[in-house]
Design an enzyme around this catalytic site. Structure first.
Site, PDB file in Angstrom:
ATOM      1  N   LEU A  41       0.820  -1.206   0.000  1.00  0.00           N
ATOM      2  CA  LEU A  41       0.000   0.000   0.000  1.00  0.00           C
ATOM      3  C   LEU A  41       0.860   1.264   0.000  1.00  0.00           C
ATOM      4  CD1 LEU A  41      -2.621  -1.039   2.709  1.00  0.00           C
ATOM      5  CD2 LEU A  41      -2.998  -0.914   0.247  1.00  0.00           C
ATOM      6  N   GLY A  47       8.775   0.895   7.366  1.00  0.00           N
ATOM      7  CA  GLY A  47       9.058   0.059   6.215  1.00  0.00           C
ATOM      8  C   GLY A  47       7.792  -0.085   5.395  1.00  0.00           C
ATOM      9  N   PRO A  48       7.655  -1.151   4.606  1.00  0.00           N
ATOM     10  CA  PRO A  48       6.484  -1.310   3.749  1.00  0.00           C
ATOM     11  C   PRO A  48       5.205  -1.620   4.528  1.00  0.00           C
ATOM     12  CG  PRO A  48       7.864  -3.278   3.661  1.00  0.00           C
ATOM     13  CD  PRO A  48       8.627  -2.251   4.440  1.00  0.00           C
ATOM     14  N   VAL A  49       4.081  -1.217   3.938  1.00  0.00           N
ATOM     15  CA  VAL A  49       2.757  -1.507   4.496  1.00  0.00           C
ATOM     16  C   VAL A  49       2.005  -2.331   3.457  1.00  0.00           C
ATOM     17  CG1 VAL A  49       0.613  -0.554   5.409  1.00  0.00           C
ATOM     18  CG2 VAL A  49       2.771   0.681   5.759  1.00  0.00           C
ATOM     19  N   LYS A  63       1.912  -3.343   8.804  1.00  0.00           N
ATOM     20  CA  LYS A  63       3.149  -2.558   8.786  1.00  0.00           C
ATOM     21  C   LYS A  63       4.311  -3.461   9.174  1.00  0.00           C
ATOM     22  CE  LYS A  63       3.270   1.466  10.658  1.00  0.00           C
ATOM     23  NZ  LYS A  63       3.123   2.604  11.621  1.00  0.00           N
ATOM     24  N   ASP A 159       4.469  13.649  15.319  1.00  0.00           N
ATOM     25  CA  ASP A 159       4.724  13.533  13.882  1.00  0.00           C
ATOM     26  C   ASP A 159       3.434  13.676  13.074  1.00  0.00           C
ATOM     27  OD1 ASP A 159       6.430  13.347  11.723  1.00  0.00           O
ATOM     28  OD2 ASP A 159       6.472  11.165  11.690  1.00  0.00           O
TER      29      ASP A 159
END
Length: 260
Positions: A41, A47-49, A63, A159
């Protein structure tokens, strides 16, 4: 990445408020079709989702903490601890986590419309009219008000930015990514801490002195609200020098208007 990053003890998780569900690696691997590239996604600080489908039919976002991530065990535990202790319609919901894989995994609800930055800056068919943009701003503000004033613990996200706000099918905003969040007591006026967050969204007093209060989130929210209204990022290098910074642009126009 710190010692024993990939070996998280169950006892550590069981001390967390809300005790998240523990998924097996096999469940998550099956849900994401072996972490297929077609299911990615996006990529966050961890890192990647990945998009996945659990055996019970739930669609989830997974995640994965990559081996090259600058974030580590502390941020992973902070995210679980924070999101497990709070619940609000404008905060993303954590379904659970997986700790028996080579890289820790967080399993979140899947939000159909993706991130806010994609919706307002990317190519999309979404109809973000003024009323919708207003409601998105209000939703983010409600989520922050809950974290700052209404939850069982006083939380500063640290954030807040467009990419850390996700949209559901009805375009309701949900704040995500709590790896940098900090908790502190009502009796404290501020926290002295190392500066963390994203350039362009950092409150001046926090960026310069490390004095952390809820105002850091409020400042970042103001930047996001301006991005939503203007339909552009807070920094755009493709523009003329005096128009690159959104805050500077807005300040200039306010000065011009008030001087008339």
């Amino acid at each position: 990445m710190g010692r024993n990053l990939h070996v998280l003890r169950f006892t550590e998780l069981f001390t967390i408020v809300g005790r998240p569900n523990i998924f097996s690696y096999g469940e998550i691997k099956s849900a994401t079709d072996s972490f297929s590239l077609s299911n990615i996604l996006g990529r966050g600080g961890y890192g990647p989702v990945y998009k996945g489908k659990l055996l019970d039919g739930r669609i989830v976002a997974v995640k994965q903490l990559s081996s090259t991530s600058h974030q580590g065990k502390k941020e992973f535990m902070t995210e679980i601890a924070t999101i497990s202790a709070v619940q609000h319609r404008n905060l993303v919901k954590l379904h659970g986590c997986c700790i028996d894989s080579k890289t820790p995994l967080l399993v979140y609800e899947y939000l159909e419309q993706g991130s806010l930055d994609q919706a307002i800056f990317g190519k999309t068919d979404l109809n973000l009219d003024w009323r919708t943009r207003f409601e998105i701003c209000v939703g983010i503000a409600r989520g922050l008000a809950y974290l700052h004033e209404e939850s069982s613990m006083r939380i500063v996200h640290r954030d807040i930015k467009a990419s850390n706000v996700l949209l559901d099918a009805d375009l309701n905003p949900k704040i995500s990514d709590f790896g940098l969040a900090r908790h502190y007591k009502d009796s404290m006026t501020h926290l002295n801490t190392g500066v963390a967050g994203t350039l362009g969204y950092l409150a001046p007093e926090y960026a310069m002195m490390g004095h952390l209060t809820e105002k850091a989130d409020v400042f970042a929210f103001g930047v996001v609200a301006l991005e939503i209204l203007a339909g552009r990022r807070n920094f755009d290098d493709s523009l003329e020098e005096d128009e690159k910074y959104l805050l500077g642009c807005v300040s200039f126009h306010i000065l011009v208007l008030t001087s008339k």
